[in-house]
Design a protein around this motif. Structure first.
Motif, PDB file in Angstrom:
ATOM      1  N   GLY A   8       9.839  -9.361 -47.178  1.00  0.00           N
ATOM      2  CA  GLY A   8      10.184  -8.452 -46.099  1.00  0.00           C
ATOM      3  C   GLY A   8       9.298  -8.661 -44.888  1.00  0.00           C
ATOM      4  O   GLY A   8       8.071  -8.676 -45.015  1.00  0.00           O
ATOM      5  N   VAL A   9       9.926  -8.851 -43.730  1.00  0.00           N
ATOM      6  CA  VAL A   9       9.185  -9.009 -42.476  1.00  0.00           C
ATOM      7  C   VAL A   9       9.618  -7.919 -41.505  1.00  0.00           C
ATOM      8  O   VAL A   9      10.750  -7.455 -41.536  1.00  0.00           O
ATOM      9  CB  VAL A   9       9.392 -10.409 -41.862  1.00  0.00           C
ATOM     10  N   GLY A  10       8.700  -7.523 -40.628  1.00  0.00           N
ATOM     11  CA  GLY A  10       8.944  -6.393 -39.747  1.00  0.00           C
ATOM     12  C   GLY A  10       9.581  -6.702 -38.408  1.00  0.00           C
ATOM     13  O   GLY A  10       9.868  -5.806 -37.637  1.00  0.00           O
ATOM     14  N   GLY A  11       9.793  -7.966 -38.084  1.00  0.00           N
ATOM     15  CA  GLY A  11      10.508  -8.311 -36.865  1.00  0.00           C
ATOM     16  C   GLY A  11       9.739  -8.156 -35.572  1.00  0.00           C
ATOM     17  O   GLY A  11      10.322  -8.234 -34.489  1.00  0.00           O
ATOM     18  N   ALA A  12       8.427  -7.955 -35.645  1.00  0.00           N
ATOM     19  CA  ALA A  12       7.623  -7.825 -34.425  1.00  0.00           C
ATOM     20  C   ALA A  12       7.147  -9.198 -33.961  1.00  0.00           C
ATOM     21  O   ALA A  12       7.255 -10.195 -34.676  1.00  0.00           O
ATOM     22  CB  ALA A  12       6.421  -6.912 -34.688  1.00  0.00           C
ATOM     23  N   LEU A  13       6.600  -9.224 -32.771  1.00  0.00           N
ATOM     24  CA  LEU A  13       5.980 -10.448 -32.258  1.00  0.00           C
ATOM     25  C   LEU A  13       4.706 -10.731 -33.047  1.00  0.00           C
ATOM     26  O   LEU A  13       4.214  -9.884 -33.782  1.00  0.00           O
ATOM     27  CB  LEU A  13       5.649 -10.275 -30.773  1.00  0.00           C
ATOM     28  N   VAL A  37      13.156  -6.053 -41.563  1.00  0.00           N
ATOM     29  CA  VAL A  37      13.220  -4.597 -41.468  1.00  0.00           C
ATOM     30  C   VAL A  37      12.806  -4.201 -40.051  1.00  0.00           C
ATOM     31  O   VAL A  37      11.648  -4.361 -39.665  1.00  0.00           O
ATOM     32  CB  VAL A  37      12.297  -3.935 -42.525  1.00  0.00           C
ATOM     33  N   LEU A  38      13.774  -3.712 -39.294  1.00  0.00           N
ATOM     34  CA  LEU A  38      13.537  -3.340 -37.901  1.00  0.00           C
ATOM     35  C   LEU A  38      13.536  -1.818 -37.763  1.00  0.00           C
ATOM     36  O   LEU A  38      14.252  -1.133 -38.493  1.00  0.00           O
ATOM     37  CB  LEU A  38      14.621  -3.942 -37.008  1.00  0.00           C
ATOM     38  N   ASP A  92      18.528 -13.192 -44.582  1.00  0.00           N
ATOM     39  CA  ASP A  92      19.497 -12.869 -45.621  1.00  0.00           C
ATOM     40  C   ASP A  92      20.015 -11.448 -45.460  1.00  0.00           C
ATOM     41  O   ASP A  92      21.133 -11.131 -45.868  1.00  0.00           O
ATOM     42  CB  ASP A  92      18.862 -13.050 -47.008  1.00  0.00           C
ATOM     43  N   LYS A  93      19.195 -10.606 -44.847  1.00  0.00           N
ATOM     44  CA  LYS A  93      19.583  -9.212 -44.647  1.00  0.00           C
ATOM     45  C   LYS A  93      18.729  -8.647 -43.519  1.00  0.00           C
ATOM     46  O   LYS A  93      17.550  -8.976 -43.396  1.00  0.00           O
ATOM     47  CB  LYS A  93      19.343  -8.424 -45.942  1.00  0.00           C
ATOM     48  N   ILE A  94      19.341  -7.783 -42.707  1.00  0.00           N
ATOM     49  CA  ILE A  94      18.601  -7.048 -41.675  1.00  0.00           C
ATOM     50  C   ILE A  94      18.822  -5.567 -41.929  1.00  0.00           C
ATOM     51  O   ILE A  94      19.953  -5.114 -42.096  1.00  0.00           O
ATOM     52  CB  ILE A  94      19.059  -7.431 -40.252  1.00  0.00           C
ATOM     53  N   VAL A  95      17.721  -4.827 -41.988  1.00  0.00           N
ATOM     54  CA  VAL A  95      17.751  -3.388 -42.261  1.00  0.00           C
ATOM     55  C   VAL A  95      17.205  -2.656 -41.042  1.00  0.00           C
ATOM     56  O   VAL A  95      16.163  -3.037 -40.498  1.00  0.00           O
ATOM     57  CB  VAL A  95      16.872  -3.049 -43.494  1.00  0.00           C
ATOM     58  N   ARG A 150       9.079   2.197 -40.284  1.00  0.00           N
ATOM     59  CA  ARG A 150       9.437   0.826 -40.642  1.00  0.00           C
ATOM     60  C   ARG A 150       8.359   0.210 -41.527  1.00  0.00           C
ATOM     61  O   ARG A 150       8.630  -0.413 -42.548  1.00  0.00           O
ATOM     62  CB  ARG A 150       9.629  -0.007 -39.375  1.00  0.00           C
ATOM     63  N   ASP A 151       7.088   0.421 -41.139  1.00  0.00           N
ATOM     64  CA  ASP A 151       5.973  -0.142 -41.907  1.00  0.00           C
ATOM     65  C   ASP A 151       5.911   0.453 -43.317  1.00  0.00           C
ATOM     66  O   ASP A 151       5.710  -0.268 -44.292  1.00  0.00           O
ATOM     67  CB  ASP A 151       4.657   0.085 -41.170  1.00  0.00           C
ATOM     68  N   ARG A 152       6.104   1.754 -43.422  1.00  0.00           N
ATOM     69  CA  ARG A 152       6.103   2.398 -44.742  1.00  0.00           C
ATOM     70  C   ARG A 152       7.273   1.898 -45.595  1.00  0.00           C
ATOM     71  O   ARG A 152       7.122   1.683 -46.798  1.00  0.00           O
ATOM     72  CB  ARG A 152       6.145   3.922 -44.600  1.00  0.00           C
ATOM     73  N   HIS A 153       8.422   1.696 -44.976  1.00  0.00           N
ATOM     74  CA  HIS A 153       9.580   1.176 -45.709  1.00  0.00           C
ATOM     75  C   HIS A 153       9.257  -0.192 -46.308  1.00  0.00           C
ATOM     76  O   HIS A 153       9.561  -0.451 -47.478  1.00  0.00           O
ATOM     77  CB  HIS A 153      10.796   1.071 -44.778  1.00  0.00           C
ATOM     78  N   LEU A 154       8.642  -1.066 -45.521  1.00  0.00           N
ATOM     79  CA  LEU A 154       8.265  -2.384 -46.029  1.00  0.00           C
ATOM     80  C   LEU A 154       7.348  -2.259 -47.247  1.00  0.00           C
ATOM     81  O   LEU A 154       7.556  -2.913 -48.264  1.00  0.00           O
ATOM     82  CB  LEU A 154       7.571  -3.201 -44.933  1.00  0.00           C
ATOM     83  N   ILE A 155       6.333  -1.409 -47.145  1.00  0.00           N
ATOM     84  CA  ILE A 155       5.376  -1.223 -48.246  1.00  0.00           C
ATOM     85  C   ILE A 155       6.054  -0.573 -49.455  1.00  0.00           C
ATOM     86  O   ILE A 155       5.891  -1.024 -50.588  1.00  0.00           O
ATOM     87  CB  ILE A 155       4.170  -0.367 -47.797  1.00  0.00           C
ATOM     88  N   ASP A 156       6.820   0.473 -49.215  1.00  0.00           N
ATOM     89  CA  ASP A 156       7.448   1.210 -50.313  1.00  0.00           C
ATOM     90  C   ASP A 156       8.438   0.365 -51.114  1.00  0.00           C
ATOM     91  O   ASP A 156       8.696   0.658 -52.277  1.00  0.00           O
ATOM     92  CB  ASP A 156       8.151   2.462 -49.781  1.00  0.00           C
ATOM     93  N   CYS A 157       8.984  -0.665 -50.509  1.00  0.00           N
ATOM     94  CA  CYS A 157       9.964  -1.521 -51.188  1.00  0.00           C
ATOM     95  C   CYS A 157       9.342  -2.802 -51.738  1.00  0.00           C
ATOM     96  O   CYS A 157      10.066  -3.705 -52.165  1.00  0.00           O
ATOM     97  CB  CYS A 157      11.103  -1.859 -50.227  1.00  0.00           C
TER      98      CYS A 157
END
Length: 162
Positions: free
Chosen positions: A46-51, A76-77, A102-105, A119-126
């Motif tokens: 999972g990547v957060g899509g930031a610069l 994950v945006l 493969d997927k954008i959330v 967004r950051d918590r979603h990345l960690i929680d998953c």
């Protein structure tokens, strides 16, 4: 989230600005961690899509997936118009990355005070693993690293947290 999928998932968190000349060093350390995780059965990233660090990780994972097609990359945006204030060059680079995900959330429908940390918590929680690049104590990356320390196995590439 499915526990089995979570055990096979690693996310990333890091700063948007990486000092000149540090990218190669950071990437070398990250590559060995990713390779070890893949050997241990981690296939979802999972990547957060930031610069910055997020973009560097997304581009590396796209390249790495050429050697292992089982790898899945999830972006994950925070919200759909997240990149509206980026430069055209940044948007074009992101578009190339997005096309290979493969997927954008999207975590939220629109921007609010909660979107970025959500967004950051979603990345960690998953995820069961997190690879981080954090050199400051007081920004969103530092918050996410502190959150991750309570939730996942954290691989710190460069930490100066107190």
């Amino acid at each position: 989230m499915n526990k089995e999928l979570k055990l096979q998932t690693c996310c990333f968190t890091g700063h948007r600005v990486i000092p000149q000349g540090e990218e190669t060093k950071i990437l070398a350390r990250v590559k060995s961690r990713i390779d070890r995780l893949i050997l241990d059965g981690v296939l979802y990233f999972g990547v957060g899509g930031a610069l910055g660090f997020d973009t560097m990780m997304a581009e590396y994972l796209i390249e790495r997936r050429k050697r292992n097609s089982r790898i899945k990359i999830i972006e994950v945006l925070p919200f759909p118009e997240y990149r509206s204030k980026w430069t055209e060059e940044q948007k074009q680079r992101a578009s190339v990355i997005d096309a290979q995900m493969d997927k954008i959330v999207y975590c939220y429908d629109e921007n609010s005070r909660e979107t970025y940390l959500g967004r950051d918590r979603h990345l960690i929680d998953c995820s069961d693993y997190c690879i981080s690049y954090c050199t400051r104590n007081t920004d969103g990356t530092a918050y996410t690293v502190r959150y991750a320390l309570k939730k996942v196995f954290l691989y710190g590439i460069c930490h100066r947290l107190i």
